[in-house]
Design an enzyme around this catalytic site. Structure first.
Site, PDB file in Angstrom:
ATOM      1  N   CYS A   1       1.048  -1.108   0.145  1.00  0.00           N
ATOM      2  CA  CYS A   1       0.067   0.081   0.015  1.00  0.00           C
ATOM      3  C   CYS A   1       0.740   1.113  -0.143  1.00  0.00           C
ATOM      4  CB  CYS A   1      -0.808  -0.129   1.283  1.00  0.00           C
ATOM      5  SG  CYS A   1      -1.767   1.468   1.598  1.00  0.00           S
TER       6      CYS A   1
ATOM      7  N   CYS B   1       0.375   3.286   3.628  1.00  0.00           N
ATOM      8  CA  CYS B   1       1.008   2.855   4.741  1.00  0.00           C
ATOM      9  C   CYS B   1       2.111   3.449   5.212  1.00  0.00           C
ATOM     10  CB  CYS B   1       0.956   1.064   4.731  1.00  0.00           C
ATOM     11  SG  CYS B   1      -0.497   0.285   4.923  1.00  0.00           S
TER      12      CYS B   1
ATOM     13  N   ASN C   1       0.335  15.384  -3.551  1.00  0.00           N
ATOM     14  CA  ASN C   1       0.226  14.477  -4.312  1.00  0.00           C
ATOM     15  C   ASN C   1       1.050  14.090  -5.539  1.00  0.00           C
ATOM     16  OD1 ASN C   1      -1.359  12.853  -6.503  1.00  0.00           O
ATOM     17  ND2 ASN C   1      -3.286  13.264  -5.557  1.00  0.00           N
TER      18      ASN C   1
ATOM     19  N   HIS D   1      -4.245   0.504   7.851  1.00  0.00           N
ATOM     20  CA  HIS D   1      -4.681   0.248   6.625  1.00  0.00           C
ATOM     21  C   HIS D   1      -6.327  -0.364   6.557  1.00  0.00           C
ATOM     22  CE1 HIS D   1      -4.261  -0.730   2.333  1.00  0.00           C
ATOM     23  NE2 HIS D   1      -5.102  -1.970   2.448  1.00  0.00           N
TER      24      HIS D   1
ATOM     25  N   ASN E   1     -12.838  10.035  -1.300  1.00  0.00           N
ATOM     26  CA  ASN E   1     -13.614   8.976  -2.343  1.00  0.00           C
ATOM     27  C   ASN E   1     -13.708   7.689  -1.619  1.00  0.00           C
ATOM     28  OD1 ASN E   1     -14.052  10.798  -4.626  1.00  0.00           O
ATOM     29  ND2 ASN E   1     -12.098  10.619  -5.003  1.00  0.00           N
TER      30      ASN E   1
ATOM     31  N   SER F   1      -8.676   5.002  -4.927  1.00  0.00           N
ATOM     32  CA  SER F   1      -7.568   3.966  -5.565  1.00  0.00           C
ATOM     33  C   SER F   1      -7.031   2.841  -4.316  1.00  0.00           C
ATOM     34  CB  SER F   1      -6.470   4.895  -5.953  1.00  0.00           C
ATOM     35  OG  SER F   1      -6.110   5.580  -4.819  1.00  0.00           O
TER      36      SER F   1
ATOM     37  N   HIS G   1      -6.884   2.202   2.230  1.00  0.00           N
ATOM     38  CA  HIS G   1      -6.507   2.725   3.309  1.00  0.00           C
ATOM     39  C   HIS G   1      -7.211   4.131   3.529  1.00  0.00           C
ATOM     40  CE1 HIS G   1      -2.636   3.213   5.663  1.00  0.00           C
ATOM     41  NE2 HIS G   1      -3.463   4.487   5.879  1.00  0.00           N
TER      42      HIS G   1
ATOM     43  N   HIS H   1      -8.376   7.669   3.646  1.00  0.00           N
ATOM     44  CA  HIS H   1      -7.596   8.601   3.125  1.00  0.00           C
ATOM     45  C   HIS H   1      -8.554   9.738   2.605  1.00  0.00           C
ATOM     46  CE1 HIS H   1      -7.853   6.354  -0.562  1.00  0.00           C
ATOM     47  NE2 HIS H   1      -7.587   7.493  -1.384  1.00  0.00           N
TER      48      HIS H   1
ATOM     49  N   GLN I   1      -8.384  13.628  -0.262  1.00  0.00           N
ATOM     50  CA  GLN I   1      -7.788  14.582  -1.139  1.00  0.00           C
ATOM     51  C   GLN I   1      -7.855  16.161  -0.669  1.00  0.00           C
ATOM     52  OE1 GLN I   1      -7.050  13.922  -4.901  1.00  0.00           O
ATOM     53  NE2 GLN I   1      -8.175  11.976  -5.021  1.00  0.00           N
TER      54      GLN I   1
ATOM     55  N   GLU J   1     -22.911  27.546  -5.048  1.00  0.00           N
ATOM     56  CA  GLU J   1     -23.329  27.695  -3.601  1.00  0.00           C
ATOM     57  C   GLU J   1     -23.054  29.121  -3.385  1.00  0.00           C
ATOM     58  OE1 GLU J   1     -21.795  24.703  -0.790  1.00  0.00           O
ATOM     59  OE2 GLU J   1     -23.302  23.204  -1.839  1.00  0.00           O
TER      60      GLU J   1
ATOM     61  N   VAL K   1     -28.266   8.051 -15.668  1.00  0.00           N
ATOM     62  CA  VAL K   1     -27.912   7.861 -17.226  1.00  0.00           C
ATOM     63  C   VAL K   1     -29.360   8.130 -17.970  1.00  0.00           C
ATOM     64  CG1 VAL K   1     -26.235   5.955 -16.953  1.00  0.00           C
ATOM     65  CG2 VAL K   1     -28.804   5.362 -16.859  1.00  0.00           C
TER      66      VAL K   1
END
Ligand code: H2U
Length: 312
Positions: free
Chosen positions: A16, A19, A41, A79, A119, A127, A130, A132, A134, A148, A279
């Site tokens: 990972c 980690c 990143n 993790h 996410n 991805s 673990h 996390h 962003q 807004e 959709v």
């Protein structure tokens, strides 16, 4: 009601990139961190040193450069944890990290907006399991924040009060509330389009996480744990979602109209594998709901507050 087998994660995964002590892309090595950990990143979509340019082709093709910074924040060295399964003490550190990042990035003179988001789950493009998030800092407000901002400002100008304070007062005691504590309310908003969409709104009129006092930070952790536990209990799976906080722009101007809140957008509809797709008519016409916000709130409200994996 299909159920998925419980996906056990190890507490440490040697493969990972998040980690402690492991290598990331480009050769960086994570420190052996014991609480939270933030790094730039390695595949940052926005960069602080981008050359300025503008494209304006007959007012039809318009673009301009955007400076920014992208970071990744690890919630824990473990993790296998998720927000739902972290202790309130551990969540306090995560909220401290978000608040520090908002302040630190927002203090840069050219940064006008800081977006913290998570996410969660492969279905939402995460991805890595673990825990996390962003953090993206921008030179300009991104589209959602700008919309807004315009709505909050217009309401403030026309009514002399905060749109979200008024909305919260209207929802008080009504059927769209999922759970609450002394400082935060979690509700399925009247305008929700995702089946189990939730908004977390602070009861006090604060514009950013950095204005919360210690007790309120703990209560933010509490409400987030309640929301994600209910999500996990709904289909007895680690519930996927994208979530993030909206806080006042960091443009050094006063923003009396702003009100701190978080949006949760989970994709699941009927089971651990049956997902809502935006959709067809949604893409070409307008979003439509499969269940009402009131029904979604009722289902989430009635779930146990203990995580299904902690039940004997
Ligand atoms: P997501 O799970 O939300 O995609 O976030 C993980 C981020 O981690 C992703 O944006 C970055 C990806 O660019 N990353 C690194 O910075 N270093 C790595 O070694 C792999 C992934």
């Amino acid at each position: 009601m299909e159920k998925l087998p419980v996906e056990e994660q190890p507490t440490y995964d040697p493969g990972c990139y998040l980690c402690p002590g492991n290598s990331r892309a480009g050769g960086a090595v994570n420190p052996k961190y014991s609480e939270t950990f933030v790094f730039d990143n390695d595949y940052a979509a926005l960069r602080p040193d981008v050359e300025e340019f503008e494209i304006k082709d007959r007012n039809l093709i318009i673009a301009s450069s955007e400076r920014g910074l992208c970071r990744v924040g690890c919630f824990s060295p473990r993790h296998d944890l998720t927000i739902a399964r972290m202790s309130l003490q551990e969540l306090r550190l995560v909220i401290g990290m978000w608040s520090t990042q908002y302040e630190e990035l927002g203090a840069m003179p050219w940064v006008q907006h800081v977006q913290v988001f998570e996410n969660r789950g492969a279905m939402m493009g995460a991805s890595n399991p673990h825990p996390h998030c962003q953090i993206w800092a921008n030179e300009h407000l991104p589209n959602q924040a700008a919309r807004e901002q315009a709505a909050l400002w217009e309401y403030w100008e026309n009514h002399g009060s905060c749109l979200l304070c008024e909305y919260l007062a209207m929802e008080n005691g009504r059927e769209r509330i999922v759970c609450e504590n002394e400082a935060f309310v979690a509700l399925v908003p009247f305008w929700a389009v995702w089946p189990f969409e939730i908004m977390v709104i602070s009861k006090r009129h604060v514009a950013a996480m950095s204005e919360l006092h210690d007790g309120e930070r703990d209560l933010l952790g509490d409400v987030m744990k309640q929301v994600t536990t209910r999500y996990d209990n709904l289909f007895e799976v680690s519930f996927p979602y994208s979530m993030g906080f909206h806080q006042q722009p960091t443009d050094a101007r006063p923003h009396p109209e702003w009100h701190l809140h978080a949006h949760y957008y989970p994709p699941l509809l009927r089971s651990a594998t049956i997902q809502k797709f935006m959709v067809g008519y949604e893409m070409l016409g307008t979003p439509q709901r499969d269940i009402t916000p009131e029904l979604a709130a009722e289902r989430l409200r009635q779930l146990p507050t203990m995580h299904y994996r902690d039940r004997i």
